[in-house]
Scaffold this motif. Structure first.
Motif: not given
Length: 299
Positions: A14, A118, A170-171, A173-174, A239-241, A243-244, A247
């Motif tokens: 990520g 974030n 971003g949130l 898409r996560k 964003a998927r991989r 921690d927010f 990121l």
């Protein structure tokens, strides 16, 4: 111990696309400088219009048609991508108009505020737990951002809208269970109708359309597709991989790169308050990295 290696591998997988996305976004002022004679609304329109065929072509080449079909026919995923599309469309519009109207500080400040948003979103919505050192890092970064914001109160709304819209993107898409390319394709489909409306409006303006006015301008506008799609796909993957909260802190790469470019490429004067701000932010990044490395060694 068996869970540590997969977790570290996921973090690394990520981290690389995140750095790639933020690195490309650092170069955007150079691209927009070449389009300084093009109306901001037209730049936004061609970003959308050229991103869609690029994404559809990539879908065909990478054989991700079934994933695209699933996203379009699953109401929960389609709703999430419609929301993320509207959020990123708002972000594009505000950013391009702000930069091309000379509000570069307000735009860069928005991306300094965004990592803090974030981190807050990660703790509130994703229930991510921050360590004591990470909270210290957040506090240091917040002080630096507050110092910078004090000198830009009249355009602070631009910064806040940019920060909130990108954090929301971003949130979303996560949380949306869809891969980067099909997701971005659906987002651009959602924004196609507003883009066509903006295009018809721009045609009626005194200057008309810049597309077709010269070969150089036309090629630059056509490049908006890959320049928009590639970093967004990298970001969605990260964003998927990641921690927010992690990121978010990596995102300080972009505004720092914008700052360095403004000083060394565009010759903008360096203000003492900016140096103080960056000192706080880089101390925060150092503390954040120290915490991550120390916990990895302990694991």
């Amino acid at each position: 111990m068996p869970d540590t290696l997969p977790r570290q591998s996921s973090t690394l997988s990520g981290l690389l696309p995140a750095l790639g996305a933020y690195g490309i976004w650092c170069l955007f002022p150079l691209y927009f400088a070449l389009l300084k004679d093009v109306a901001p609304f037209e730049v936004v329109v061609w970003r959308l219009m050229c991103t869609l065929p690029f994404c559809l072509g990539a879908i065909v080449v990478l054989r991700q048609g079934p994933a695209l079909r699933a996203a379009l026919t699953t109401p929960r995923i389609l709703g999430a991508l419609a929301l993320s599309g509207l959020l990123i469309g708002t972000n594009w519009l505000i950013y391009v108009v702000a930069v091309m109207d000379g509000h570069v500080l307000a735009a860069s400040l928005g991306y300094y505020i965004n990592p803090l948003v974030n981190v807050l979103a990660a703790t509130v919505f994703l229930k991510e737990k921050l360590t004591r050192r990470q909270w210290i890092a957040v506090a240091l970064a917040a002080i630096g951002v507050a110092l910078l914001a004090k000198g830009a109160l009249d355009t602070l709304w631009i910064s806040v809208v940019l920060a909130l819209s990108f954090a929301g993107y971003g949130l979303t898409r996560k949380l949306a269970p869809v891969e980067a390319l099909p997701g971005l394709t659906v987002e651009t489909l959602v924004l196609l109708v507003p883009a066509l409306g903006l295009l018809s409006w721009q045609v009626q303006q005194p200057g008309g359309l810049a597309m077709g006015s010269s070969t150089g301008i036309s090629l630059l506008l056509l490049c908006a597709g890959p320049l928009t799609a590639i970093p967004l796909m990298l970001f969605a993957t990260a964003a998927r991989r990641l921690d927010f909260s992690v990121l978010g802190f990596i995102q300080f790469v972009t505004p720092t790169g914008l700052f360095l470019m403004s000083v060394f490429v565009f010759g903008e004067p360096l203000k003492p308050i900016q140096l103080v701000c960056f000192a706080f932010i880089w101390c925060a990044i150092a503390v954040f990295c120290w915490d991550i490395l120390s916990r990895r060694k302990a694991g």
